[in-house]
Design a protein around this motif. Structure first.
Motif, PDB file in Angstrom:
ATOM      1  N   VAL A 150       0.838  -1.205   0.000  1.00  0.00           N
ATOM      2  CA  VAL A 150       0.000   0.000   0.000  1.00  0.00           C
ATOM      3  C   VAL A 150       0.871   1.251   0.000  1.00  0.00           C
ATOM      4  O   VAL A 150       0.608   2.207  -0.740  1.00  0.00           O
ATOM      5  N   ARG A 151       1.933   1.265   0.798  1.00  0.00           N
ATOM      6  CA  ARG A 151       2.814   2.440   0.852  1.00  0.00           C
ATOM      7  C   ARG A 151       3.483   2.715  -0.484  1.00  0.00           C
ATOM      8  O   ARG A 151       3.586   3.866  -0.914  1.00  0.00           O
ATOM      9  N   HIS A 152       3.936   1.656  -1.151  1.00  0.00           N
ATOM     10  CA  HIS A 152       4.767   1.835  -2.348  1.00  0.00           C
ATOM     11  C   HIS A 152       3.999   1.753  -3.666  1.00  0.00           C
ATOM     12  O   HIS A 152       4.523   2.164  -4.701  1.00  0.00           O
ATOM     13  N   VAL A 153       2.774   1.224  -3.635  1.00  0.00           N
ATOM     14  CA  VAL A 153       2.026   1.057  -4.887  1.00  0.00           C
ATOM     15  C   VAL A 153       0.656   1.751  -4.797  1.00  0.00           C
ATOM     16  O   VAL A 153       0.408   2.766  -5.460  1.00  0.00           O
ATOM     17  N   ALA A 154      -0.233   1.196  -3.985  1.00  0.00           N
ATOM     18  CA  ALA A 154      -1.621   1.661  -3.971  1.00  0.00           C
ATOM     19  C   ALA A 154      -1.748   3.122  -3.556  1.00  0.00           C
ATOM     20  O   ALA A 154      -2.533   3.884  -4.139  1.00  0.00           O
ATOM     21  N   ALA A 155      -1.001   3.540  -2.540  1.00  0.00           N
ATOM     22  CA  ALA A 155      -1.146   4.905  -2.023  1.00  0.00           C
ATOM     23  C   ALA A 155      -0.798   5.947  -3.065  1.00  0.00           C
ATOM     24  O   ALA A 155      -1.432   7.006  -3.138  1.00  0.00           O
ATOM     25  N   HIS A 156       0.196   5.660  -3.904  1.00  0.00           N
ATOM     26  CA  HIS A 156       0.552   6.606  -4.962  1.00  0.00           C
ATOM     27  C   HIS A 156      -0.563   6.683  -6.003  1.00  0.00           C
ATOM     28  O   HIS A 156      -0.937   7.766  -6.455  1.00  0.00           O
ATOM     29  N   ALA A 157      -1.106   5.515  -6.375  1.00  0.00           N
ATOM     30  CA  ALA A 157      -2.161   5.479  -7.388  1.00  0.00           C
ATOM     31  C   ALA A 157      -3.429   6.183  -6.893  1.00  0.00           C
ATOM     32  O   ALA A 157      -4.150   6.809  -7.676  1.00  0.00           O
ATOM     33  N   LEU A 158      -3.688   6.104  -5.597  1.00  0.00           N
ATOM     34  CA  LEU A 158      -4.900   6.688  -5.023  1.00  0.00           C
ATOM     35  C   LEU A 158      -4.719   8.146  -4.601  1.00  0.00           C
ATOM     36  O   LEU A 158      -5.680   8.791  -4.162  1.00  0.00           O
ATOM     37  N   GLY A 159      -3.514   8.653  -4.708  1.00  0.00           N
ATOM     38  CA  GLY A 159      -3.258  10.043  -4.335  1.00  0.00           C
ATOM     39  C   GLY A 159      -3.238  10.291  -2.841  1.00  0.00           C
ATOM     40  O   GLY A 159      -3.422  11.424  -2.388  1.00  0.00           O
ATOM     41  N   TRP A 160      -2.983   9.238  -2.063  1.00  0.00           N
ATOM     42  CA  TRP A 160      -3.023   9.384  -0.607  1.00  0.00           C
ATOM     43  C   TRP A 160      -1.893  10.263  -0.069  1.00  0.00           C
ATOM     44  O   TRP A 160      -2.098  11.012   0.878  1.00  0.00           O
ATOM     45  N   TYR A 161      -0.715  10.176  -0.684  1.00  0.00           N
ATOM     46  CA  TYR A 161       0.393  11.000  -0.197  1.00  0.00           C
ATOM     47  C   TYR A 161       0.087  12.486  -0.388  1.00  0.00           C
ATOM     48  O   TYR A 161       0.393  13.313   0.484  1.00  0.00           O
ATOM     49  N   ASP A 162      -0.528  12.829  -1.498  1.00  0.00           N
ATOM     50  CA  ASP A 162      -0.899  14.225  -1.739  1.00  0.00           C
ATOM     51  C   ASP A 162      -1.925  14.699  -0.716  1.00  0.00           C
ATOM     52  O   ASP A 162      -1.875  15.833  -0.243  1.00  0.00           O
ATOM     53  N   ARG A 163      -2.860  13.816  -0.370  1.00  0.00           N
ATOM     54  CA  ARG A 163      -3.898  14.182   0.583  1.00  0.00           C
ATOM     55  C   ARG A 163      -3.314  14.379   1.983  1.00  0.00           C
ATOM     56  O   ARG A 163      -3.681  15.324   2.690  1.00  0.00           O
ATOM     57  N   VAL A 164      -2.406  13.486   2.365  1.00  0.00           N
ATOM     58  CA  VAL A 164      -1.750  13.639   3.667  1.00  0.00           C
ATOM     59  C   VAL A 164      -0.969  14.945   3.704  1.00  0.00           C
ATOM     60  O   VAL A 164      -1.017  15.699   4.680  1.00  0.00           O
ATOM     61  N   ASP A 165      -0.243  15.216   2.623  1.00  0.00           N
ATOM     62  CA  ASP A 165       0.548  16.439   2.546  1.00  0.00           C
ATOM     63  C   ASP A 165      -0.343  17.679   2.666  1.00  0.00           C
ATOM     64  O   ASP A 165      -0.014  18.646   3.365  1.00  0.00           O
ATOM     65  N   GLU A 166      -1.498  17.643   2.000  1.00  0.00           N
ATOM     66  CA  GLU A 166      -2.435  18.770   2.062  1.00  0.00           C
ATOM     67  C   GLU A 166      -2.936  18.991   3.480  1.00  0.00           C
ATOM     68  O   GLU A 166      -3.002  20.138   3.963  1.00  0.00           O
ATOM     69  N   ASN A 167      -3.305  17.905   4.157  1.00  0.00           N
ATOM     70  CA  ASN A 167      -3.793  18.019   5.526  1.00  0.00           C
ATOM     71  C   ASN A 167      -2.714  18.536   6.473  1.00  0.00           C
ATOM     72  O   ASN A 167      -2.974  19.398   7.318  1.00  0.00           O
ATOM     73  N   LEU A 168      -1.514  18.012   6.350  1.00  0.00           N
ATOM     74  CA  LEU A 168      -0.429  18.446   7.230  1.00  0.00           C
ATOM     75  C   LEU A 168      -0.067  19.908   6.987  1.00  0.00           C
ATOM     76  O   LEU A 168       0.202  20.657   7.933  1.00  0.00           O
ATOM     77  N   ASN A 169      -0.064  20.321   5.722  1.00  0.00           N
ATOM     78  CA  ASN A 169       0.220  21.720   5.416  1.00  0.00           C
ATOM     79  C   ASN A 169      -0.854  22.649   5.989  1.00  0.00           C
ATOM     80  O   ASN A 169      -0.580  23.791   6.349  1.00  0.00           O
TER      81      ASN A 169
END
Length: 305
Positions: free
Chosen positions: A42-61
């Motif tokens: 999930v960390r290396h494949v699914a999360a990138h495809a689902l845009g989860w890292y961008d969403r986490v970054d948006e929330n943290l910012n």
């Protein structure tokens, strides 16, 4: 919400078949390896495809703009790993109950909860998407507590059917979110039962309560239910240990009965304290604040005044 009145689409059936195949294959692995593999994928494949890292970054910012990029990446990785593990844990109820029996139940609310069970006093356990709430519920069920659950149905009907069944295999009763499910939960609690639910999701009609320094629309229904039924409103958490397998089920002191907004503000503060202690255990992938929608809501309110 799952639509039980129509047949699943091909896409839904394919997604369900793929998930079942994955669960079947990884079910052959020892549980620690299964959790680690799922977290890695999930960390290396699914999360990138689902845009989860961008969403986490948006929330943290939005809430913690002062964090370094390195710190944000570390929180995102741990948060997504935790979410992956929590999702796959649901598909092995027997293992969760075994683990629940082996790990401790602690916190100042434990003797209060025990006394409530002995006296059949209503209890509403309240938590957030932090660590593994389902493991914490399993720890209680493994010790003989009957803890009802209130679940938000999945949009994929075949997946939802198994999801609900697995949750019921941990312990009955289980209610699906909606008018009928909520009424069933209220009846269960009013009759002296215990129930568990999460509150930290975007609720468009909810009260604006500060969460990690920013206003977030928050449901007051848990406090409403507690006040109507006389139930103790007790925050609880399933906190993962460093090995990402073990956990501590922590039962906190009840929130005093006052009014719904005050009570949910206190519940929010309890969750905030856990997140600030270990932010990687919270579900940062959720759109908790939705800043653009909130800006429109404030603009509309200003026009009305």
């Amino acid at each position: 919400m799952a639509d039980q009145s129509s047949s699943p689409s091909k896409k839904e059936r394919f997604a369900n078949a793929a998930l079942n195949a994955y669960i079947g294959a990884t079910g052959l692995l020892p549980v620690r390896q299964r959790l680690s593999l799922t977290g890695w994928l999930v960390r290396h494949v699914a999360a990138h495809a689902l845009g989860w890292y961008d969403r986490v970054d948006e929330n943290l910012n939005f809430v913690w703009p002062e964090l370094t990029e390195e710190r944000k990446k570390a929180i995102a990785s741990k948060s997504i790993d935790n979410l992956a593990r929590a999702l796959i844990e649901n598909y092995d109820p027997e293992e969760m109950l075994q683990r629940g029996a082996n790990y401790p139940l602690s916190g100042p609310g434990v003797p209060i909860l025990k006394e409530a069970r002995e006296n059949r006093r209503p209890v509403l356990l309240i938590t957030g998407h932090y660590g593994s709430p389902i493991c914490a519920r399993a720890a209680l069920v493994a010790r003989g507590y009957t803890v009802a659950g209130l679940l938000r149905p999945m949009s994929n009907a075949p997946m939802n059917a198994r999801y609900i069944r697995n949750y019921r295999d941990v312990g009955e009763p289980v209610f699906e979110q909606g008018r009928r499910g909520t009424m069933g939960l209220i009846k269960h609690v009013r009759e002296g039962g215990m129930a568990a639910m999460a509150f930290d999701v975007f609720e468009s009609s909810g009260a604006m309560i500060d969460f990690l320094g920013q206003p977030a629309p928050t449901a007051t229904s848990p406090a409403d239910i507690a006040l109507k039924t006389g139930a103790l409103l007790i925050p609880y958490f399933g906190i993962r240990r460093e090995d990402r397998y073990g956990f501590d089920a922590v039962i906190e002191e009840p929130v005093p009965h006052t009014d719904p907004v005050t009570m949910m503000t206190e519940v929010t503060k309890r969750l905030e304290a856990r997140i600030e202690a270990d932010p990687g255990q919270w579900m940062w992938t959720h759109r908790r604040w939705k800043p653009k929608r909130m800006a429109k809501r404030r603009a509309k309110a200003m026009k009305q005044t």
